[in-house]
Scaffold this motif. Structure first.
Motif, mmCIF file in Angstrom:
data_model
loop_
_atom_site.group_PDB
_atom_site.id
_atom_site.type_symbol
_atom_site.label_atom_id
_atom_site.label_comp_id
_atom_site.label_asym_id
_atom_site.label_seq_id
_atom_site.Cartn_x
_atom_site.Cartn_y
_atom_site.Cartn_z
ATOM 1 N N SER A 242 35.864 30.201 68.788
ATOM 2 C CA SER A 242 36.573 29.266 67.924
ATOM 3 C C SER A 242 36.970 29.851 66.572
ATOM 4 O O SER A 242 37.534 29.141 65.736
ATOM 5 N N GLY A 243 36.656 31.129 66.360
ATOM 6 C CA GLY A 243 37.000 31.739 65.085
ATOM 7 C C GLY A 243 35.977 31.508 63.993
ATOM 8 O O GLY A 243 36.210 31.875 62.841
ATOM 9 N N GLY A 244 34.851 30.913 64.341
ATOM 10 C CA GLY A 244 33.801 30.682 63.351
ATOM 11 C C GLY A 244 33.020 31.948 63.061
ATOM 12 O O GLY A 244 32.987 32.877 63.878
ATOM 13 N N LEU A 245 32.387 31.971 61.898
ATOM 14 C CA LEU A 245 31.581 33.121 61.498
ATOM 15 C C LEU A 245 30.157 32.683 61.179
ATOM 16 O O LEU A 245 29.954 31.628 60.570
ATOM 17 N N PRO A 246 29.173 33.489 61.558
ATOM 18 C CA PRO A 246 27.811 33.207 61.107
ATOM 19 C C PRO A 246 27.768 33.212 59.583
ATOM 20 O O PRO A 246 28.580 33.867 58.918
ATOM 21 N N LEU A 247 26.813 32.503 59.018
ATOM 22 C CA LEU A 247 26.746 32.332 57.574
ATOM 23 C C LEU A 247 26.803 33.668 56.821
ATOM 24 O O LEU A 247 27.539 33.810 55.834
ATOM 25 N N GLY A 248 26.041 34.653 57.268
ATOM 26 C CA GLY A 248 25.964 35.922 56.559
ATOM 27 C C GLY A 248 27.257 36.708 56.535
ATOM 28 O O GLY A 248 27.421 37.622 55.714
ATOM 29 N N LYS A 249 28.192 36.372 57.410
ATOM 30 C CA LYS A 249 29.463 37.089 57.479
ATOM 31 C C LYS A 249 30.600 36.346 56.778
ATOM 32 O O LYS A 249 31.735 36.821 56.759
ATOM 33 N N ARG A 250 30.302 35.197 56.205
ATOM 34 C CA ARG A 250 31.332 34.438 55.504
ATOM 35 C C ARG A 250 31.554 35.002 54.102
ATOM 36 O O ARG A 250 30.675 35.636 53.523
ATOM 37 N N ALA A 251 32.733 34.754 53.557
ATOM 38 C CA ALA A 251 33.076 35.237 52.219
ATOM 39 C C ALA A 251 32.095 34.679 51.188
ATOM 40 O O ALA A 251 31.603 33.548 51.334
ATOM 41 N N PRO A 252 31.798 35.465 50.142
ATOM 42 C CA PRO A 252 30.823 35.015 49.134
ATOM 43 C C PRO A 252 31.156 33.656 48.528
ATOM 44 O O PRO A 252 30.258 32.841 48.294
ATOM 45 N N GLN A 253 32.444 33.395 48.277
ATOM 46 C CA GLN A 253 32.788 32.113 47.668
ATOM 47 C C GLN A 253 32.523 30.949 48.615
ATOM 48 O O GLN A 253 32.165 29.846 48.188
ATOM 49 N N ARG A 254 32.689 31.187 49.915
ATOM 50 C CA ARG A 254 32.362 30.139 50.887
ATOM 51 C C ARG A 254 30.849 29.890 50.941
ATOM 52 O O ARG A 254 30.403 28.742 51.050
ATOM 53 N N GLN A 255 30.089 30.964 50.895
ATOM 54 C CA GLN A 255 28.637 30.809 50.900
ATOM 55 C C GLN A 255 28.158 30.074 49.656
ATOM 56 O O GLN A 255 27.266 29.210 49.720
ATOM 57 N N ALA A 256 28.752 30.396 48.514
ATOM 58 C CA ALA A 256 28.352 29.746 47.271
ATOM 59 C C ALA A 256 28.704 28.261 47.295
ATOM 60 O O ALA A 256 27.898 27.407 46.874
ATOM 61 N N ARG B 4 29.052 26.350 49.868
ATOM 62 C CA ARG B 4 28.168 25.683 50.820
ATOM 63 C C ARG B 4 26.922 25.167 50.111
ATOM 64 O O ARG B 4 26.499 24.018 50.334
ATOM 65 N N LEU B 5 26.328 25.963 49.241
ATOM 66 C CA LEU B 5 25.125 25.546 48.521
ATOM 67 C C LEU B 5 25.420 24.382 47.585
ATOM 68 O O LEU B 5 24.605 23.464 47.444
ATOM 69 N N GLU C 166 27.732 22.065 47.997
ATOM 70 C CA GLU C 166 27.914 20.862 48.818
ATOM 71 C C GLU C 166 26.596 20.367 49.410
ATOM 72 O O GLU C 166 26.368 19.153 49.489
ATOM 73 N N LEU C 167 25.740 21.284 49.823
ATOM 74 C CA LEU C 167 24.436 20.865 50.342
ATOM 75 C C LEU C 167 23.640 20.129 49.266
ATOM 76 O O LEU C 167 23.012 19.098 49.535
ATOM 77 N N ARG C 168 23.660 20.650 48.047
ATOM 78 C CA ARG C 168 22.946 19.987 46.953
ATOM 79 C C ARG C 168 23.542 18.608 46.686
ATOM 80 O O ARG C 168 22.825 17.626 46.534
ATOM 81 N N ARG C 169 24.872 18.535 46.627
ATOM 82 C CA ARG C 169 25.534 17.251 46.381
ATOM 83 C C ARG C 169 25.133 16.209 47.427
ATOM 84 O O ARG C 169 24.807 15.063 47.095
ATOM 85 N N TRP C 170 25.217 16.620 48.701
ATOM 86 C CA TRP C 170 24.937 15.666 49.772
ATOM 87 C C TRP C 170 23.467 15.252 49.801
ATOM 88 O O TRP C 170 23.150 14.079 50.033
ATOM 89 N N SER C 171 22.564 16.197 49.574
ATOM 90 C CA SER C 171 21.142 15.837 49.607
ATOM 91 C C SER C 171 20.814 14.869 48.480
ATOM 92 O O SER C 171 20.038 13.924 48.660
ATOM 93 N N GLU C 172 21.432 15.070 47.303
ATOM 94 C CA GLU C 172 21.210 14.150 46.196
ATOM 95 C C GLU C 172 21.841 12.790 46.482
ATOM 96 O O GLU C 172 21.239 11.742 46.210
ATOM 97 N N TRP C 173 23.037 12.788 47.028
ATOM 98 C CA TRP C 173 23.734 11.527 47.321
ATOM 99 C C TRP C 173 22.977 10.702 48.356
ATOM 100 O O TRP C 173 22.870 9.473 48.227
#
Length: 199
Positions: free
Chosen positions: A48-62, A64-65, A67-74
């Motif tokens: 599907s063209g997806g990439l494992p987390l470690g292979k994603r661009a640094p800005q995408r990885q950053a 992600r963190l 959004e995870l914080r936002r959602w967990s707080e919400w």
């Protein structure tokens, strides 16, 4: 007419963790039948063209963190952004959940799925470890024999079938919900899942 939802997720997915309990509440409220289908993203991403987390661009990885914080707080859900056991192999837990779904039904599998997801993101447990999975089975009041069954051919065959079903349905990420052939990707689409189930 009672609707059926194919619930595809990866057992180490933080997004599945964030959406799991909400999805269960929505499905129960709609009296929907849920088919619990843990899948192997390692087999789906290459198709599907997806990439494992470690292979994603640094800005995408950053991001992600963020959004995870936002959602967990919400949502008011505890979430360790850097859990002790992540990345972690999802195969043992996927096989176990698959066996529980087959032998004990969807409700038991949903409970175990929630426990597995929470184990990674809130409890700092290693879901690739057999002892951890045995503890989760015991805490959930499930048959201890399910662990050995998941390690046999039955467990792998069931897990493989779920992954193939995901591929056939066009799933490319986790979590994903399929209702009457319609795909909803991501826990942030649960409002649409709810409306679809109530239609």
């Amino acid at each position: 007419m009672r609707r059926t939802v194919d619930y595809f997720f990866a057992t180490m997915s933080p997004w599945a963790y964030l959406g799991h309990e909400r999805f269960v509440r929505i499905a129960h409220a709609a009296n929907a039948e849920v088919r619990v289908r843990p899948m192997d993203l390692g087999k789906i991403f290459p198709l599907s063209g997806g990439l494992p987390l470690g292979k994603r661009a640094p800005q995408r990885q950053a991001y992600r963190l963020v959004e995870l914080r936002r959602w967990s707080e919400w949502l008011g859900l505890p979430l360790n952004l850097h859990p002790k056991h992540f990345p972690v192999g999802g195969d043992p837990s996927a096989r176990l959940i698959s066996v529980v779904a087959e032998r004990d039904g969807a409700e038991a599998a949903l409970r175990l799925s929630g426990a597995v997801l929470s184990a990674v993101w809130a409890r700092e447990l290693d879901i690739a470890d057999a002892d951890t999975l045995a503890v989760l089975l015991k805490e959930g009041g499930l048959d201890a024999a399910r662990l050995a069954q998941s390690q046999a051919d039955e467990g792998q065959a069931l897990a493989d079938a779920h992954t193939q079903a995901a591929i056939d349905a066009g799933v490319f990420g986790a979590p994903a919900y399929v209702i009457d052939g319609e795909l909803f990707w991501g826990q942030d689409r649960l409002d649409f899942v709810e409306r679809r189930l109530q239609a």
